[in-house]
Design an enzyme around this catalytic site. Structure first.
Site, PDB file in Angstrom:
ATOM      1  N   HIS A  80      47.303  17.253 -10.296  1.00 42.29           N
ATOM      2  CA  HIS A  80      48.685  17.646  -9.968  1.00 42.29           C
ATOM      3  C   HIS A  80      49.610  16.432 -10.028  1.00 42.29           C
ATOM      4  O   HIS A  80      50.708  16.509 -10.586  1.00 42.29           O
ATOM      5  CB  HIS A  80      48.770  18.217  -8.543  1.00 42.29           C
ATOM      6  N   LYS A 122      45.198  33.970  -3.298  1.00 43.55           N
ATOM      7  CA  LYS A 122      44.443  32.890  -2.641  1.00 43.55           C
ATOM      8  C   LYS A 122      44.723  32.840  -1.143  1.00 43.55           C
ATOM      9  O   LYS A 122      45.830  33.154  -0.710  1.00 43.55           O
ATOM     10  CB  LYS A 122      44.843  31.528  -3.238  1.00 43.55           C
ATOM     11  N   ARG A 166      45.022  23.065 -18.176  1.00 49.38           N
ATOM     12  CA  ARG A 166      43.796  22.278 -18.306  1.00 49.38           C
ATOM     13  C   ARG A 166      42.950  22.771 -19.481  1.00 49.38           C
ATOM     14  O   ARG A 166      42.484  22.008 -20.283  1.00 49.38           O
ATOM     15  CB  ARG A 166      42.963  22.355 -17.019  1.00 49.38           C
ATOM     16  N   SER A 189      41.772  22.254  -7.271  1.00 46.62           N
ATOM     17  CA  SER A 189      41.754  22.245  -5.800  1.00 46.62           C
ATOM     18  C   SER A 189      40.511  22.962  -5.282  1.00 46.62           C
ATOM     19  O   SER A 189      39.908  22.541  -4.293  1.00 46.62           O
ATOM     20  CB  SER A 189      43.000  22.936  -5.250  1.00 46.62           C
TER      21      SER A 189
HETATM   22  O1  PNS Z   1      48.750  26.626  -7.991  1.00 40.96           O
HETATM   23  P1  PNS Z   1      48.767  28.106  -8.297  1.00 40.96           P
HETATM   24  O2  PNS Z   1      48.057  28.882  -7.210  1.00 40.96           O
HETATM   25  O3  PNS Z   1      48.243  28.433  -9.663  1.00 40.96           O
HETATM   26  O4  PNS Z   1      50.327  28.507  -8.284  1.00 40.96           O
HETATM   27  C1  PNS Z   1      50.715  29.851  -8.467  1.00 40.96           C
HETATM   28  C2  PNS Z   1      52.106  30.086  -7.876  1.00 40.96           C
HETATM   29  C3  PNS Z   1      52.090  29.766  -6.370  1.00 40.96           C
HETATM   30  C4  PNS Z   1      53.111  29.197  -8.572  1.00 40.96           C
HETATM   31  C5  PNS Z   1      52.455  31.583  -8.103  1.00 40.96           C
HETATM   32  O5  PNS Z   1      51.518  32.400  -7.448  1.00 40.96           O
HETATM   33  C6  PNS Z   1      53.866  31.912  -7.634  1.00 40.96           C
HETATM   34  O6  PNS Z   1      54.822  31.665  -8.345  1.00 40.96           O
HETATM   35  N1  PNS Z   1      53.988  32.463  -6.387  1.00 40.96           N
HETATM   36  C7  PNS Z   1      55.254  32.800  -5.797  1.00 40.96           C
HETATM   37  C8  PNS Z   1      55.488  34.319  -5.845  1.00 40.96           C
HETATM   38  C9  PNS Z   1      55.886  34.738  -7.259  1.00 40.96           C
HETATM   39  O7  PNS Z   1      56.943  34.410  -7.761  1.00 40.96           O
HETATM   40  N2  PNS Z   1      54.986  35.514  -7.879  1.00 40.96           N
HETATM   41  C10 PNS Z   1      55.181  36.005  -9.234  1.00 40.96           C
HETATM   42  C11 PNS Z   1      54.739  34.988 -10.257  1.00 40.96           C
HETATM   43  S1  PNS Z   1      55.009  35.562 -11.876  1.00 40.96           S
END
Ligand code: PNS
Length: 158
Positions: free
Chosen positions: A13, A37, A86, A124
């Site tokens: 990150h 998650k 990745r 993570s």
């Molecule tokens: O590190 P991650 O878990 O891959 O990040 C994913 C994250 C937190 C960026 C994604 O789940 C997100 O944007 N969550 C906020 C809610 C949202 O906007 N959901 C729709 C995404 S298209």
């Protein structure tokens, strides 16, 4: 904007955020909720760990938001979401999110940076698995947050 769960932040990150900070004038790192998650670290701890790892980057700020990324980006006037890729396995999920966010906020672009070679394998989830069994995670996360992660998993460094 660099959104993610950051549970916890890894060297992978930090690499992506450092590169985003050299591409954009300002970068807002946002700890968000990934509905798929259940985080181990509280939002406050994740924000604090990110701040500790990113203090060398003057154009980077860290905050948290519980809501839609596309809405938050519009509120903040963000022009781009920066995410790291990745491997091919990341692609489908990231592609789906990029298209959904574009649909929700047409002014928002998603920019993908390919992970640096020696950080391709970092995640993570794997850091947490190794830490849970008392393994050495010092190569995977910034030194500044190592004690916090180990403490979370009951490892005492003293
Ligand atoms: O590190 P991650 O878990 O891959 O990040 C994913 C994250 C937190 C960026 C994604 O789940 C997100 O944007 N969550 C906020 C809610 C949202 O906007 N959901 C729709 C995404 S298209």
């Amino acid at each position: 904007m660099c959104p993610g769960s950051f549970d916890p932040v890894t060297n992978g990150h930090v690499d992506i955020i450092e590169r985003a900070a050299s591409l954009f004038d300002r970068v807002n790192v946002v700890v968000m909720v990934n509905a798929a998650k259940s985080p181990v670290f509280s939002t406050e701890k994740r924000v604090a760990m990110l701040r500790a790892c990113l203090s060398h980057l003057p154009n980077v700020t860290v905050e948290s938001f519980d809501g839609l990324l596309a809405v938050y980006a519009a509120q903040k006037g963000a022009t781009a979401i920066v995410k790291g890729l990745r491997a091919l396995s990341d692609f489908e999920y990231e592609f789906q999110m990029a298209l959904t966010n574009k649909r929700l906020n047409p002014r928002l672009e998603t920019v993908f940076l390919t992970a640096t070679g020696d950080k391709m394998y970092l995640s993570s989830s794997l850091v947490k698995q190794v830490a849970q069994y008392g393994g050495d995670i010092s190569a995977f996360v910034p030194e500044a947050i190592l004690p916090q992660i180990e403490a979370q998993f009951g490892k005492d460094r003293s």
